[in-house]
Design an enzyme around this catalytic site. Structure first.
Site, PDB file in Angstrom:
ATOM      1  N   CYS A  74      -2.761  -1.501  -4.301  1.00 16.90           N
ATOM      2  CA  CYS A  74      -1.888  -0.449  -3.777  1.00 16.90           C
ATOM      3  C   CYS A  74      -0.987   0.007  -4.911  1.00 16.90           C
ATOM      4  O   CYS A  74      -0.112  -0.737  -5.354  1.00 16.90           O
ATOM      5  CB  CYS A  74      -1.061  -0.961  -2.597  1.00 16.90           C
ATOM      6  SG  CYS A  74       0.123   0.253  -1.976  1.00 16.90           S
ATOM      7  N   CYS A 218      -0.472   8.038  -1.682  1.00 13.51           N
ATOM      8  CA  CYS A 218      -1.370   6.920  -1.991  1.00 13.51           C
ATOM      9  C   CYS A 218      -1.578   6.914  -3.502  1.00 13.51           C
ATOM     10  O   CYS A 218      -2.211   7.824  -4.048  1.00 13.51           O
ATOM     11  CB  CYS A 218      -2.708   7.087  -1.260  1.00 13.51           C
ATOM     12  SG  CYS A 218      -3.926   5.824  -1.688  1.00 13.51           S
TER      13      CYS A 218
END
EC number: 5.1.1.7
Length: 275
Positions: A74, A218
């Site tokens: 992430c 993201c």
């Protein structure tokens, strides 16, 4: 009681927990309950800071989606991770080396408050993404019962497919994202990016994340979109990526080279909770 910090990177929000000075364990059910925005803390991902497994590294970095599944990487979380370990006094370094389940990363705290992350070398080999295809291609055909999509595919430690769209604002992100995220050609599922190329140094992007639906930003999705765009000859080395939650800067010198991502990491509040 478990101490935690709420943070976000461009609106992609996290519950960050120090597992170095606290003994913590989260079951998938507990994570789902904590992620609930009405009855819990509410977050896209839970980030867990653990001691390093390798003496050459500073920390181990674990990521759990809101549905309780553990994922490999992430990018927005990595920036928050770096800010967290510095703020909490777990390190005084400005260059922090961490491991994840998919590899190693270097995080660099910049003087202007942003964080630059060495996201590693992008993976384009289908079997390693993983993606079912005979050989690497610039563009793949993804067939569904409704329609066929043209996409690029890459991994930044987690799998991404990237679709070119004329107008990202009107793209059917929820509908198409839900259809493609579990596509049979991606054995571990996939994050789905919707990319509008403004020019060779600027894109607009929305991402439907595997296990979390659409998020405001993201980081790995921004990286994958730039990789796909560059491989397809549409983008240059440094690209501004506008996401619903804000802007990231991505720098990639091309195949075989590591990719660098720079962006903000915001502290929201500190809290404690009984599991």
């Amino acid at each position: 009681m478990i101490q935690f910090t709420k943070m976000h990177g461009l609106g992609n929000d996290f519950m960050v927990v120090d597992g170095v000075t606290q003994n913590v364990f989260f079951s998938p059910e507990q994570i789902r309950r904590l992620a609930d925005r009405n009855f819990g803390i509410g977050f896209d991902q839970l980030l867990l800071v653990e001691p390093p497994y390798d003496p050459d590294l500073d920390f181990h970095y674990r990521i759990f989606n809101a549905d309780g599944t553990e994922v490999e990487q992430c990018g927005n979380g990595a920036r928050c991770f770096a800010r967290f370990v510095r703020n909490k006094g777990l390190t005084n370094k400005s260059k922090i080396r961490v491991s994840t389940s998919s590899g190693k990363m270097t995080l660099r705290l910049e003087r202007d408050g942003t964080v630059t992350v060495n996201m590693g070398v992008p993976i384009l080999e289908p079997s390693q993404i993983p993606f079912k295809a005979k050989k690497p291609e610039k563009t793949y055909l993804l067939q569904t019962p409704m329609q066929t999509f043209l996409c690029g595919a890459a991994s930044m430690g987690n799998p991404h497919c990237v679709l070119d769209v004329e107008d990202v604002a009107s793209a059917s992100v929820a509908e198409i994202g839900a259809m493609l995220t579990k596509h049979e050609r991606f054995p571990r599922g996939v994050n789905v990016g919707f990319m509008q190329v403004v020019d060779s140094g600027h894109i607009k992007l929305r991402v439907y994340e595997r296990g979390a639906a659409e998020t405001l930003a993201c980081g790995t999705g921004a990286c994958a979109a730039v990789v796909v765009g560059q491989v397809q000859g549409k983008l240059g080395q440094q690209v501004r990526v506008d996401l619903p939650g804000g802007t990231l800067t991505i720098n990639w010198e091309g195949e075989g080279k590591p990719l660098w991502m720079t962006g903000p990491a915001q502290h929201v509040y500190d809290g404690q909770i009984q599991l």
